[in-house]
Each structure stands twice: as structure tokens, then as C-alpha cells.
Design an enzyme around this catalytic site. Structure first.
Site, short mmCIF file in Angstrom:
data_model
loop_
_atom_site.label_atom_id
_atom_site.label_comp_id
_atom_site.label_asym_id
_atom_site.label_seq_id
_atom_site.Cartn_x
_atom_site.Cartn_y
_atom_site.Cartn_z
N GLY A 1 1.52 8.94 7.53
CA GLY A 1 2.57 9.61 6.77
C GLY A 1 2.18 9.85 5.32
O GLY A 1 2.76 10.73 4.66
N ARG B 1 0.83 -1.21 0.00
CA ARG B 1 0.00 0.00 0.00
C ARG B 1 0.87 1.26 0.00
O ARG B 1 0.55 2.27 0.62
CB ARG B 1 -0.98 0.02 1.17
CG ARG B 1 -1.85 -1.23 1.33
CD ARG B 1 -2.45 -1.71 0.00
NE ARG B 1 -3.36 -2.84 0.17
CZ ARG B 1 -3.21 -4.01 -0.48
NH1 ARG B 1 -2.21 -4.20 -1.32
NH2 ARG B 1 -4.10 -4.97 -0.31
N GLU C 1 0.72 13.09 5.51
CA GLU C 1 1.81 14.07 5.72
C GLU C 1 2.50 14.38 4.40
O GLU C 1 2.81 15.54 4.10
CB GLU C 1 2.80 13.54 6.76
CG GLU C 1 2.17 13.40 8.14
CD GLU C 1 3.17 12.98 9.20
OE1 GLU C 1 3.58 13.86 9.97
OE2 GLU C 1 3.53 11.80 9.26
N GLU D 1 -2.03 7.37 13.62
CA GLU D 1 -0.99 7.48 14.66
C GLU D 1 -1.63 7.55 16.03
O GLU D 1 -1.12 6.96 17.00
CB GLU D 1 -0.16 8.76 14.45
CG GLU D 1 0.77 8.73 13.26
CD GLU D 1 0.12 9.27 11.99
OE1 GLU D 1 -1.13 9.25 11.89
OE2 GLU D 1 0.85 9.70 11.09
C1 1HE Z 1 1.73 -2.08 5.68
C2 1HE Z 1 1.23 -0.80 5.99
C3 1HE Z 1 2.07 0.05 6.77
C4 1HE Z 1 -0.22 -1.82 4.82
N1 1HE Z 1 3.26 -0.41 7.17
N2 1HE Z 1 2.93 -2.48 6.09
N3 1HE Z 1 -0.28 3.61 8.83
C5 1HE Z 1 -1.31 2.90 9.25
O1 1HE Z 1 -1.53 2.67 10.41
C6 1HE Z 1 -2.18 2.33 8.16
C7 1HE Z 1 -2.01 0.83 8.13
N4 1HE Z 1 -2.62 0.22 6.94
C8 1HE Z 1 -3.95 0.05 6.83
O2 1HE Z 1 -4.77 0.48 7.61
C9 1HE Z 1 -4.41 -0.75 5.63
O3 1HE Z 1 -3.30 -1.51 5.14
C10 1HE Z 1 -4.91 0.14 4.44
C11 1HE Z 1 -6.24 0.79 4.82
C12 1HE Z 1 -3.91 1.20 4.03
C13 1HE Z 1 -5.12 -0.75 3.19
O4 1HE Z 1 -5.94 -1.86 3.54
P1 1HE Z 1 -5.97 -3.15 2.58
O5 1HE Z 1 -6.98 -4.10 3.14
O6 1HE Z 1 -6.10 -2.73 1.18
O7 1HE Z 1 -4.47 -3.80 2.69
P2 1HE Z 1 -3.86 -4.70 3.86
O8 1HE Z 1 -4.24 -6.11 3.65
O9 1HE Z 1 -4.10 -4.12 5.20
O10 1HE Z 1 -2.30 -4.51 3.58
C14 1HE Z 1 -1.64 -5.13 2.47
C15 1HE Z 1 -0.21 -5.35 2.88
O11 1HE Z 1 0.42 -4.09 3.12
C16 1HE Z 1 -0.10 -6.11 4.20
O12 1HE Z 1 1.12 -6.85 4.15
P3 1HE Z 1 1.13 -8.42 3.81
O13 1HE Z 1 2.56 -8.80 3.85
O14 1HE Z 1 0.29 -9.06 4.89
O15 1HE Z 1 0.48 -8.55 2.44
C17 1HE Z 1 0.07 -5.02 5.23
O16 1HE Z 1 0.74 -5.44 6.39
C18 1HE Z 1 0.92 -4.03 4.46
N5 1HE Z 1 0.79 -2.69 4.96
N6 1HE Z 1 0.02 -0.68 5.45
C19 1HE Z 1 3.66 -1.66 6.82
N7 1HE Z 1 1.70 1.29 7.08
C20 1HE Z 1 6.69 9.97 9.96
S1 1HE Z 1 5.66 9.31 11.08
C21 1HE Z 1 4.30 8.69 10.23
C22 1HE Z 1 3.53 7.82 11.16
C23 1HE Z 1 2.54 6.97 10.43
O17 1HE Z 1 2.38 7.02 9.23
S2 1HE Z 1 1.67 5.89 11.41
C24 1HE Z 1 0.38 5.32 10.40
C25 1HE Z 1 0.79 4.08 9.67
#
Ligand code: 1HE
Length: 259
Positions: free
Chosen positions: A109, A26, A112, A132
Site C-alpha cells: 500500500g 514503518r 499504491e 501482497e
Molecule cells: C508492520 C508492517 C505492516 C512493519 N503492518 N506492522 N506490507 C508488507 O508486507 C511489508 C511488511 N514489512 C516489512 O517487510 C518490513 O517491516 C520493512 C521492510 C518495511 C521494514 O523492515 P525493518 O526491519 O526496518 O522493520 P521491522 O522490524 O520488520 O518492523 C518494525 C515494526 O513495524 C515491527 O513491529 P514491532 O511491534 O515488532 O516493532 C513490524 O511488525 C511493524 N511493521 N510493517 C503492520 N505492513 C490496500 S491493500 C494494501 C495491501 C498491502 O499493503 S499488503 C503489504 C503489507
């Protein structure tokens, strides 16, 4: 320009197109991706007049790669946050205006990153959140500086405290996005805008990118002075003189009603 497989750069005539190419994750942003983003904006070709940033797949960007959140101590955490700041400052205060094309998740992010761009185009699938708050952390990529300037402190507080997610319609209404387009149309609209921006006089784009946000931060008496300096410089350029002459002699388009 970059060898990172998770980000691509290409020139389409005068438009630099930067694509996040990590759809299976993603487009989550790891350290290498942030470093590549910075490198790209520090090394844009002279021919670039505007840029578009886009994400492959159904989501623009899921934010920080959470698998990178290792056991950092406080100092390392601060430096990690600063690395995002440096990269996004290069984008915001770089050589050309940047339009973000947004779909699906624009979260953490990812928001951001989008908020460091100059214009945001969202398609109807886009959704905006700051998870976050619920993950026990805080924004670190400049979000607490930039996002309140788009939507206000109260809305950002609500997004982080309650996990509120804005859909694309409401995001456009509150100012997270400036354009709302049908699903799948964000990139084309962003390119259309970038091409239009590329035809502006360079000094106008420079003033909008580099002076306007600073003026907005200044006390009004200082802002008026800065404005007068930039205004004087802009109107003295040959491009400005030519454009004004074109209008006065009937060669330039009039302002027409909004459609
Ligand atoms: C990830 C990440 C990630 C997906 N880091 N691996 N951001 C978040 O807290 C958002 C986290 N992500 C989600 O809520 C969902 O993934 C989504 C809404 C974006 C998309 O959902 P979906 O159903 O299409 O995908 P999925 O099945 O959740 O994710 C597909 C893969 O991407 C899966 O990995 P896989 O190996 O199991 O296939 C997920 O683990 C991976 N993935 N998002 C790592 N964020 C400078 S400070 C900034 C601080 C922040 O940004 S904190 C917020 C982080």
C-alpha cells in the site's frame, strides 16, 4: 487540521507538507491513517499550491497495517478497499499536485500511495515491492489501476508473482520514480519541485492533474477533442496571456539544455 498522531500536516508557505509519523511501525497505514489522509486532502487550505508527502524514519511506508487484516468477510473487504480508493482519489484528483519523497521501503500500500501522487522522488535507499502476492492477498488501494500505467502490466505481474524488489536505480529506469537523488535528499528535492510547480499557472496544473490522465484513457478521437477544449481554456486565462507576452518581450526564461 487532524488529530491523528500518526500523520502531520503543515503549511510551508504555499506548500502543504504531509508527513506519515509512525516510524516505529514503518509508517504502516491503518484505517484511521487512511481516513486522516482523505480528510487532509479534502480540507487543504486555499493557499496551498502544491503538496509534498513524506514518511518519517528510514522507510516511506510499509503498506497496509497487517495487524488490521482481521476476519473480514468479502463485503467488508470490498468496502475496506473502497475506503483506500476514496482517500487516494482525493489525493490524485485533489486541488494541488502532490510530490512523494521516498526512502527505504515503498511497498504494498505504500507503493499504491506513492503511485497516486503526481511525481515521485526516490533516494538511493528506496526499494519498491508488492508483497501482497506472497502474502496471499491482492492489491486493494488502487495499485492494479495505477501501477500498470507507470510500469506496464508485465512488470507488475512479475513483482506480485515472484516478489521481485526493485532498487531505486531500476525503479527510476522503469518509471516507478521520476527522480533519483542521494540518500537523505528526497525531501529537499521534492520541496524544490513542489515550489517550482507552485509557480505554474493554476489552469496548467489543473489540466495536468485532471485532464491529462483522463485524456490518456480516452480513445484518441475523443482525446483530441478533450485536449482541444482544455487547451483553449488554458490559453484564454490571463496568466497564460501574461506569460506568453513576457516571453515575446524578452522577460521570460528560455528553455535551456538539460544539465
Ligand atoms: C508492520 C508492517 C505492516 C512493519 N503492518 N506492522 N506490507 C508488507 O508486507 C511489508 C511488511 N514489512 C516489512 O517487510 C518490513 O517491516 C520493512 C521492510 C518495511 C521494514 O523492515 P525493518 O526491519 O526496518 O522493520 P521491522 O522490524 O520488520 O518492523 C518494525 C515494526 O513495524 C515491527 O513491529 P514491532 O511491534 O515488532 O516493532 C513490524 O511488525 C511493524 N511493521 N510493517 C503492520 N505492513 C490496500 S491493500 C494494501 C495491501 C498491502 O499493503 S499488503 C503489504 C503489507
Amino acid at each position: 487540521m487532524t488529530t491523528n498522531q500518526d500523520i502531520q500536516f503543515e503549511m510551508r508557505d504555499e506548500i502543504a507538507v504531509i508527513s506519515l509519523t509512525r516510524p516505529t511501525k514503518r509508517n504502516a497505514l491503518n484505517d484511521a491513517l487512511i481516513a486522516s489522509l482523505k480528510h487532509i486532502f479534502e480540507n487543504l487550505p486555499q493557499s496551498a499550491r502544491a503538496a509534498v508527502i513524506t514518511g518519517q524514519g528510514e522507510h516511506f511506508c510499509a503498506g497496509l497495517d497487517l495487524s488490521d487484516l482481521k476476519e473480514r468477510d468479502a463485503g467488508q473487504g470490498m468496502h475496506h478497499s473502497r475506503s483506500w480508493h476514496y482517500a487516494l482519489e482525493r489525493l490524485q484528483y485533489g486541488p494541488v499536485p502532490v510530490v512523494a519523497a521516498l526512502q527505504g521501503a515503498v511497498v504494498g500500500g505504500g507503493l499504491e500511495l506513492a503511485s497516486a501522487c503526481h511525481i515521485r522522488v526516490a533516494d538511493e535507499s528506496a526499494f519498491f515491492a508488492l508483497p501482497e502476492g506472497t502474502r496471499g492477498i491482492f492489491v486493494g488501494g488502487g495499485g492494479s489501476v495505477r501501477i500498470p500505467r507507470l510500469i506496464g502490466v508485465a512488470r507488475m505481474t512479475d513483482m506480485m508473482m515472484t516478489g521481485r524488489v526493485y532498487n531505486a536505480v531500476d525503479a527510476e529506469r522503469i518509471g516507478l520514480a521520476q527522480y533519483l537523488v542521494p540518500v537523505g535528499a528526497a525531501f529537499d528535492k521534492a520541496m524544490e519541485l513542489a515550489k517550482k510547480i507552485a509557480t505554474n499557472a493554476p489552469m496548467t496544473n489543473y489540466a495536468l492533474m485532471h485532464a491529462l490522465p483522463r485524456i490518456a484513457e480516452q480513445p484518441s478521437d475523443q482525446g483530441f477533442i478533450t485536449e482541444s477544449l482544455i487547451s483553449g481554456i488554458a490559453q484564454s486565462t490571463p496568466q497564460a496571456k501574461q506569460r506568453v507576452r513576457d516571453f515575446l518581450e524578452g522577460r521570460a526564461a528560455k528553455v535551456s539544455k538539460a544539465s
